[in-house]
Design an enzyme around this catalytic site. Structure first.
Site, mmCIF file in Angstrom:
data_model
loop_
_atom_site.group_PDB
_atom_site.id
_atom_site.type_symbol
_atom_site.label_atom_id
_atom_site.label_comp_id
_atom_site.label_asym_id
_atom_site.label_seq_id
_atom_site.Cartn_x
_atom_site.Cartn_y
_atom_site.Cartn_z
ATOM 1 N N THR A 142 -18.100 8.732 36.906
ATOM 2 C CA THR A 142 -16.565 8.212 37.021
ATOM 3 C C THR A 142 -15.947 8.716 38.188
ATOM 4 O O THR A 142 -16.359 9.474 38.914
ATOM 5 C CB THR A 142 -15.751 8.835 36.014
ATOM 6 N N ASP A 143 -14.678 7.761 38.629
ATOM 7 C CA ASP A 143 -14.133 8.187 40.050
ATOM 8 C C ASP A 143 -13.402 9.374 39.960
ATOM 9 O O ASP A 143 -12.936 9.926 40.790
ATOM 10 C CB ASP A 143 -13.408 6.961 40.253
ATOM 11 N N GLU A 144 -13.243 9.888 38.742
ATOM 12 C CA GLU A 144 -12.317 10.917 38.491
ATOM 13 C C GLU A 144 -12.931 12.332 38.942
ATOM 14 O O GLU A 144 -12.360 13.452 39.220
ATOM 15 C CB GLU A 144 -12.027 11.081 36.867
ATOM 16 N N TYR A 167 -13.030 17.123 31.473
ATOM 17 C CA TYR A 167 -13.649 15.907 31.550
ATOM 18 C C TYR A 167 -14.662 15.622 32.686
ATOM 19 O O TYR A 167 -15.614 15.374 33.083
ATOM 20 C CB TYR A 167 -12.938 14.653 30.872
ATOM 21 N N LYS A 171 -18.434 15.856 34.112
ATOM 22 C CA LYS A 171 -18.880 14.711 34.707
ATOM 23 C C LYS A 171 -19.490 14.944 36.094
ATOM 24 O O LYS A 171 -20.660 14.578 36.446
ATOM 25 C CB LYS A 171 -18.051 13.240 34.679
HETATM 26 P P1 NAD Z 1 -16.940 5.797 24.742
HETATM 27 O O1 NAD Z 1 -16.441 7.178 24.418
HETATM 28 O O2 NAD Z 1 -16.497 4.719 24.196
HETATM 29 O O3 NAD Z 1 -18.505 6.023 24.246
HETATM 30 C C1 NAD Z 1 -19.315 7.051 24.314
HETATM 31 C C2 NAD Z 1 -20.471 7.004 23.364
HETATM 32 O O4 NAD Z 1 -21.443 8.025 23.621
HETATM 33 C C3 NAD Z 1 -20.096 6.765 21.921
HETATM 34 O O5 NAD Z 1 -20.723 5.677 21.301
HETATM 35 C C4 NAD Z 1 -20.429 7.992 21.352
HETATM 36 O O6 NAD Z 1 -20.822 7.960 19.775
HETATM 37 C C5 NAD Z 1 -21.772 8.222 22.046
HETATM 38 N N1 NAD Z 1 -22.064 9.667 22.080
HETATM 39 C C6 NAD Z 1 -21.191 10.733 22.587
HETATM 40 N N2 NAD Z 1 -21.512 11.911 22.368
HETATM 41 C C7 NAD Z 1 -23.095 11.879 22.069
HETATM 42 C C8 NAD Z 1 -24.391 12.569 22.007
HETATM 43 N N3 NAD Z 1 -24.025 13.882 21.986
HETATM 44 N N4 NAD Z 1 -25.487 12.092 22.008
HETATM 45 C C9 NAD Z 1 -25.535 10.611 21.701
HETATM 46 N N5 NAD Z 1 -24.512 9.860 22.047
HETATM 47 C C10 NAD Z 1 -23.277 10.578 21.939
HETATM 48 O O7 NAD Z 1 -17.282 5.964 26.127
HETATM 49 P P2 NAD Z 1 -17.218 4.816 27.295
HETATM 50 O O8 NAD Z 1 -15.790 4.481 27.707
HETATM 51 O O9 NAD Z 1 -17.998 3.589 26.771
HETATM 52 O O10 NAD Z 1 -17.815 5.466 28.728
HETATM 53 C C11 NAD Z 1 -19.287 5.321 28.619
HETATM 54 C C12 NAD Z 1 -19.527 6.013 30.209
HETATM 55 O O11 NAD Z 1 -19.125 5.631 31.108
HETATM 56 C C13 NAD Z 1 -19.312 7.421 29.942
HETATM 57 O O12 NAD Z 1 -20.204 8.267 30.523
HETATM 58 C C14 NAD Z 1 -18.019 7.655 30.940
HETATM 59 O O13 NAD Z 1 -17.751 9.151 31.514
HETATM 60 C C15 NAD Z 1 -18.259 6.492 31.917
HETATM 61 N N6 NAD Z 1 -16.937 6.051 32.382
HETATM 62 C C16 NAD Z 1 -16.095 5.499 31.722
HETATM 63 C C17 NAD Z 1 -14.986 4.945 32.254
HETATM 64 C C18 NAD Z 1 -14.073 4.272 31.097
HETATM 65 O O14 NAD Z 1 -12.624 3.791 31.793
HETATM 66 N N7 NAD Z 1 -14.062 3.983 29.892
HETATM 67 C C19 NAD Z 1 -14.829 5.241 33.606
HETATM 68 C C20 NAD Z 1 -15.687 5.544 34.449
HETATM 69 C C21 NAD Z 1 -16.677 6.014 33.643
HETATM 70 P P1 TYD Z 2 -6.773 6.690 29.747
HETATM 71 O O1 TYD Z 2 -6.753 5.385 29.427
HETATM 72 O O2 TYD Z 2 -6.471 7.929 28.924
HETATM 73 O O3 TYD Z 2 -7.831 6.992 30.908
HETATM 74 P P2 TYD Z 2 -7.914 8.226 32.042
HETATM 75 O O4 TYD Z 2 -7.217 9.301 31.682
HETATM 76 O O5 TYD Z 2 -9.384 8.532 32.032
HETATM 77 O O6 TYD Z 2 -7.444 7.470 33.512
HETATM 78 O O7 TYD Z 2 -5.164 6.879 30.957
HETATM 79 C C1 TYD Z 2 -5.095 6.016 31.822
HETATM 80 C C2 TYD Z 2 -3.646 6.275 32.249
HETATM 81 O O8 TYD Z 2 -2.754 6.161 31.329
HETATM 82 C C3 TYD Z 2 -3.550 7.905 32.722
HETATM 83 O O9 TYD Z 2 -2.691 7.882 33.853
HETATM 84 C C4 TYD Z 2 -2.942 8.545 31.514
HETATM 85 C C5 TYD Z 2 -1.962 7.399 30.912
HETATM 86 N N1 TYD Z 2 -1.689 7.341 29.715
HETATM 87 C C6 TYD Z 2 -0.302 7.336 28.802
HETATM 88 O O10 TYD Z 2 0.607 7.144 29.773
HETATM 89 N N2 TYD Z 2 -0.070 7.167 27.722
HETATM 90 C C7 TYD Z 2 -0.980 7.163 26.889
HETATM 91 O O11 TYD Z 2 -1.053 7.260 25.592
HETATM 92 C C8 TYD Z 2 -2.344 7.239 27.305
HETATM 93 C C9 TYD Z 2 -3.553 7.339 26.345
HETATM 94 C C10 TYD Z 2 -2.568 7.373 28.913
#
Ligand code: NAD
Ligand code: TYD
Length: 361
Positions: A142-144, A167, A171
């Site tokens: 993630t960019d975070e 989080y 990461k």
């Molecule tokens: P998600 O929470 O939707 O899915 C995570 C999956 O991992 C789930 O299916 C869960 O069951 C599985 N999991 C969790 N713990 C586990 C374990 N101990 N063993 C096996 N499986 C396990 O997440 P996502 O949004 O699909 O994100 C996927 C990846 O991308 C993550 O690594 C996250 O950090 C990264 N990422 C996500 C975003 C975003 O906007 N969603 C942005 C940047 C990076």
């Molecule tokens: P989120 O989807 O939780 O992603 P991330 O925290 O990883 O960026 O949140 C996106 C943005 O929206 C973040 O600035 C937090 C804000 N947010 C709200 O304002 N209300 C909400 O209920 C949630 C879940 C997030």
């Protein structure tokens, strides 16, 4: 050099995808199976936490019986991982599995340390033990990890790490482990750090699906703080294409930033969702959904702005995002409107009951 999204130039025969039942992992598996000339097998390792839903891949499980294998396994279970790597002769990993929600990491950080750090370490060790048979470990991050930007500037690959939440700290730790395994042990590895994803199958704890579903039910739409925090939104299929491009053509040992070229303030997104819903499916009482917007207490340590400079992957691998935020958001809203059963199963927890019946608790 290859064009973004082109078919594999390296043959991955047995690709282990972790977290394939989550949001991005399930989109990645579907994208790869349906759109690309991938002839290997995918072994999806997922422990099915609250965020993992096998229903996300029901079509793939039915259509690709010989190519798609699901293993309900925790990446913290080393013995189980070793057995899977050897049984399926794993030659590549695309690692999505993680605890992924910042708000949960503030409440229960321990799970993030276990899965995101210890789980990644277990995977690296198991991959390393495959020796020369192992071709690539791709780590999805993630960019975070870079922390928060002010009004100006963009995250680059050489921006110093300054994670602010449990989080993002977990990461960041996993990114460092992957890098160290490349440098110290020569494990072939690549890393992508991307911005906020949106699209189909996202669990409704994240901003966009949460607002869509709350708005449909006439519930308050919680906006943290002043609503002016900025994220750079990436349509999930664009992300899938970036990952596959890196896996095939990215330089080993390198990190690539992936962004959507779509910086938006949270409040603007919430308003856009309200307006799209009012247009497609007006509320029964005729009221504008914007009236549901409710400013709530800010998230502790809330990063102000994320924005990605994706010029490295653009120059080196010819990738850039295809989807515009306006059309991507409309498509996403429409997807949630069309998926009544999926939404109901998530809301009632029915999908977790099904998991218990299939696999035990
Ligand atoms: P998600 O929470 O939707 O899915 C995570 C999956 O991992 C789930 O299916 C869960 O069951 C599985 N999991 C969790 N713990 C586990 C374990 N101990 N063993 C096996 N499986 C396990 O997440 P996502 O949004 O699909 O994100 C996927 C990846 O991308 C993550 O690594 C996250 O950090 C990264 N990422 C996500 C975003 C975003 O906007 N969603 C942005 C940047 C990076
Ligand atoms: P989120 O989807 O939780 O992603 P991330 O925290 O990883 O960026 O949140 C996106 C943005 O929206 C973040 O600035 C937090 C804000 N947010 C709200 O304002 N209300 C909400 O209920 C949630 C879940 C997030």
């Amino acid at each position: 050099m290859m064009t973004a999204g082109n078919q594999s130039t390296i043959e991955f025969k047995n690709l282990l995808v972790t977290g394939g039942c989550g949001f991005i992992g399930s989109n990645f598996i579907r994208w790869l199976m349906n759109n690309h000339d991938f002839s290997g097998r995918i072994i999806n390792v997922d422990s099915l936490t609250y965020a993992g839903n096998p229903e996300n891949l029901a079509d793939i499980a039915a259509d690709f019986k010989s190519q798609y294998i699901f293993q309900k396994t925790d990446i913290c279970d080393v013995a189980a991982l070793e057995a899977i790597f050897s049984r399926f002769a794993i030659d590549a990993v695309c690692h999505f599995a993680a605890e992924s929600h910042v708000d949960r990491s503030i409440k229960t950080p321990g799970d993030f340390i276990q899965t995101n750090i210890v789980g990644t370490f277990n995977l690296l060790e198991t991959a390393k033990a495959r020796g020369d048979q192992f071709k690539l470990f791709h780590h999805v991050s993630t960019d975070e990890v870079y922390g928060s930007l002010g009004a100006e500037g963009l995250f680059r690959e050489d921006t110093p790490y300054r994670p602010n939440s449990p989080y993002s700290a977990s990461k960041a730790a996993s990114d460092h482990l992957v890098r160290a395994y490349y440098k110290t042990f020569g494990l072939p590895a690549t890393i992508s750090n991307c911005s906020n994803n949106y699209g189909p199958y996202q669990f409704p704890e994240k901003l966009i699906p949460l607002v869509i579903l709350n708005a449909l039910e006439g519930k308050p739409l919680p906006v943290y703080g002043d609503g002016k925090n900025v994220r750079d939104w990436l349509y999930v299929e664009d992300h899938c294409e970036a990952i596959w491009t890196i896996m095939n053509a990215g330089r080993r040992g390198e990190t690539y930033n992936v962004g959507g070229k779509a910086e938006m303030e949270n409040i603007v997104i919430v308003q856009m969702i309200c307006d799209i819903l009012d247009d497609i499916q007006p509320a029964r009482d005729g009221k504008a959904r914007r009236q549901l917007i409710t400013f709530v207490k800010d998230r502790p340590g809330h990063d102000r702005r994320y924005a990605i400079d994706f010029s490295k992957i653009n120059r080196a691998l010819n990738w850039s995002p295809r989807e515009s935020f306006t059309s991507g958001l409309r498509k996403t809203v429409q997807w949630y409107l069309n998926q009544k059963k999926w939404v109901e199963n998530i809301k009632t927890g029915a999908y977790q009951q099904w998991i218990e019946e299939q696999y035990g608790s």
